[in-house]
Write a protein that holds these residues in place. Structure first.
Motif, mmCIF file in Angstrom:
data_model
loop_
_atom_site.group_PDB
_atom_site.id
_atom_site.type_symbol
_atom_site.label_atom_id
_atom_site.label_comp_id
_atom_site.label_asym_id
_atom_site.label_seq_id
_atom_site.Cartn_x
_atom_site.Cartn_y
_atom_site.Cartn_z
ATOM 1 N N ALA A 134 53.804 -34.482 -17.220
ATOM 2 C CA ALA A 134 52.983 -35.189 -18.221
ATOM 3 C C ALA A 134 53.640 -35.134 -19.599
ATOM 4 O O ALA A 134 53.632 -36.128 -20.338
ATOM 5 C CB ALA A 134 51.573 -34.595 -18.269
ATOM 6 N N ASP A 135 54.246 -33.991 -19.940
ATOM 7 C CA ASP A 135 54.940 -33.870 -21.225
ATOM 8 C C ASP A 135 56.126 -34.835 -21.280
ATOM 9 O O ASP A 135 56.347 -35.507 -22.290
ATOM 10 C CB ASP A 135 55.415 -32.433 -21.437
ATOM 11 C CG ASP A 135 56.211 -32.284 -22.715
ATOM 12 O OD1 ASP A 135 55.636 -32.494 -23.799
ATOM 13 O OD2 ASP A 135 57.423 -31.976 -22.623
ATOM 14 N N LYS A 136 56.859 -34.930 -20.193
ATOM 15 C CA LYS A 136 58.020 -35.833 -20.156
ATOM 16 C C LYS A 136 57.568 -37.295 -20.211
ATOM 17 O O LYS A 136 58.208 -38.119 -20.872
ATOM 18 C CB LYS A 136 58.861 -35.549 -18.920
ATOM 19 C CG LYS A 136 59.570 -34.206 -19.001
ATOM 20 C CD LYS A 136 60.307 -33.865 -17.711
ATOM 21 C CE LYS A 136 61.023 -32.528 -17.840
ATOM 22 N NZ LYS A 136 61.685 -32.124 -16.602
ATOM 23 N N VAL A 137 56.473 -37.614 -19.546
ATOM 24 C CA VAL A 137 55.938 -38.971 -19.595
ATOM 25 C C VAL A 137 55.495 -39.303 -21.030
ATOM 26 O O VAL A 137 55.717 -40.415 -21.513
ATOM 27 C CB VAL A 137 54.790 -39.154 -18.575
ATOM 28 C CG1 VAL A 137 54.039 -40.457 -18.803
ATOM 29 C CG2 VAL A 137 55.353 -39.104 -17.147
ATOM 30 N N ALA A 138 54.923 -38.340 -21.724
ATOM 31 C CA ALA A 138 54.539 -38.556 -23.127
ATOM 32 C C ALA A 138 55.775 -38.820 -23.987
ATOM 33 O O ALA A 138 55.736 -39.641 -24.912
ATOM 34 C CB ALA A 138 53.771 -37.345 -23.653
ATOM 35 N N ARG A 139 56.880 -38.161 -23.654
ATOM 36 C CA ARG A 139 58.132 -38.407 -24.384
ATOM 37 C C ARG A 139 58.646 -39.818 -24.119
ATOM 38 O O ARG A 139 59.157 -40.476 -25.031
ATOM 39 C CB ARG A 139 59.167 -37.345 -24.016
ATOM 40 C CG ARG A 139 58.784 -35.967 -24.578
ATOM 41 C CD ARG A 139 59.616 -34.829 -24.048
ATOM 42 N NE ARG A 139 61.040 -34.979 -24.330
ATOM 43 C CZ ARG A 139 61.975 -34.213 -23.770
ATOM 44 N NH1 ARG A 139 61.637 -33.250 -22.922
ATOM 45 N NH2 ARG A 139 63.243 -34.397 -24.065
ATOM 46 N N ILE A 140 58.487 -40.296 -22.891
ATOM 47 C CA ILE A 140 58.875 -41.685 -22.589
ATOM 48 C C ILE A 140 57.996 -42.637 -23.393
ATOM 49 O O ILE A 140 58.488 -43.605 -23.982
ATOM 50 C CB ILE A 140 58.765 -41.983 -21.078
ATOM 51 C CG1 ILE A 140 59.784 -41.153 -20.292
ATOM 52 C CG2 ILE A 140 58.974 -43.483 -20.815
ATOM 53 C CD1 ILE A 140 59.626 -41.229 -18.778
ATOM 54 N N ALA A 141 56.694 -42.363 -23.420
ATOM 55 C CA ALA A 141 55.770 -43.215 -24.181
ATOM 56 C C ALA A 141 56.182 -43.274 -25.645
ATOM 57 O O ALA A 141 56.114 -44.338 -26.270
ATOM 58 C CB ALA A 141 54.334 -42.705 -24.031
ATOM 59 N N ALA A 142 56.621 -42.149 -26.196
ATOM 60 C CA ALA A 142 57.055 -42.127 -27.599
ATOM 61 C C ALA A 142 58.304 -42.984 -27.786
ATOM 62 O O ALA A 142 58.426 -43.692 -28.794
ATOM 63 C CB ALA A 142 57.315 -40.695 -28.044
ATOM 64 N N VAL A 143 59.209 -42.951 -26.816
ATOM 65 C CA VAL A 143 60.426 -43.774 -26.896
ATOM 66 C C VAL A 143 60.055 -45.258 -26.837
ATOM 67 O O VAL A 143 60.596 -46.071 -27.582
ATOM 68 C CB VAL A 143 61.408 -43.402 -25.762
ATOM 69 C CG1 VAL A 143 62.500 -44.445 -25.607
ATOM 70 C CG2 VAL A 143 62.019 -42.028 -26.015
#
Length: 169
Positions: A134-143
């Protein structure tokens, strides 16, 4: 880990090439010098095995040599395919950005299936927990920023064995 070969049905493979492919298609030996071990098993010189494999790669007789890790055995038990609704005019650029993230193992474009499936960008993320994914997916969303028109994560529920075409020795 193993390093499977994916062979084409190219009849141009000579008998020795076919022996090499048959001996490696389930994986290279897990040693410091796998081509030397393979050569010894086949009664060949290591340089000959490596030259033939390079030639088969260059001609397309084999498509790739790659490691296929067992994520579960390595402790990566939360494996999620993140799916993204990205504007079509930006999806190629978004794919390059997301695919370039060190924690995305593969990223590709797929057609939408409206109205049920609005997603057109897929990115595989592995983690030791769903919270890590979920943290990594949030990082993708930020990108992606404003290009994120919605997303979801589809978690793996079992291991599927991936293999390419198999040929008999």
């Amino acid at each position: 880990m193993s390093a499977p070969l994916t062979a084409s049905a190219d009849p141009a493979l000579d008998p020795l090439d076919r022996r090499i492919v048959a001996a490696t298609q389930a994986g290279l030996p897990l040693t410091a010098r796998p081509y030397h071990a393979l050569a010894e098993r086949l009664g060949l010189q290591p340089g000959d095995v490596m030259r033939r494999m390079v030639r088969m790669l260059e001609t397309g007789a084999i498509r790739r040599i790659g490691a296929v890790p067992n994520h579960y055995a390595l402790g990566w038990t939360a494996n999620g395919m993140s799916v993204w609704d990205v504007p079509d005019k930006h999806v190629d650029e978004a794919g390059r950005m997301v695919g370039g993230l060190e924690f995305v193992s593969h990223c590709y474009r797929r057609p939408r299936r409206l109205p049920q499936w609005p997603y057109n960008l897929f990115a595989m993320v592995h983690g030791r927990s769903r919270a890590e994914v979920a943290d990594k997916v949030a990082r993708i969303a930020a990108v992606l920023g404003d290009w994120d028109g919605g997303h979801d994560v589809l978690y793996s529920t079992k291991i599927l064995k991936k293999t390419g075409l198999r040929i008999a020795g």
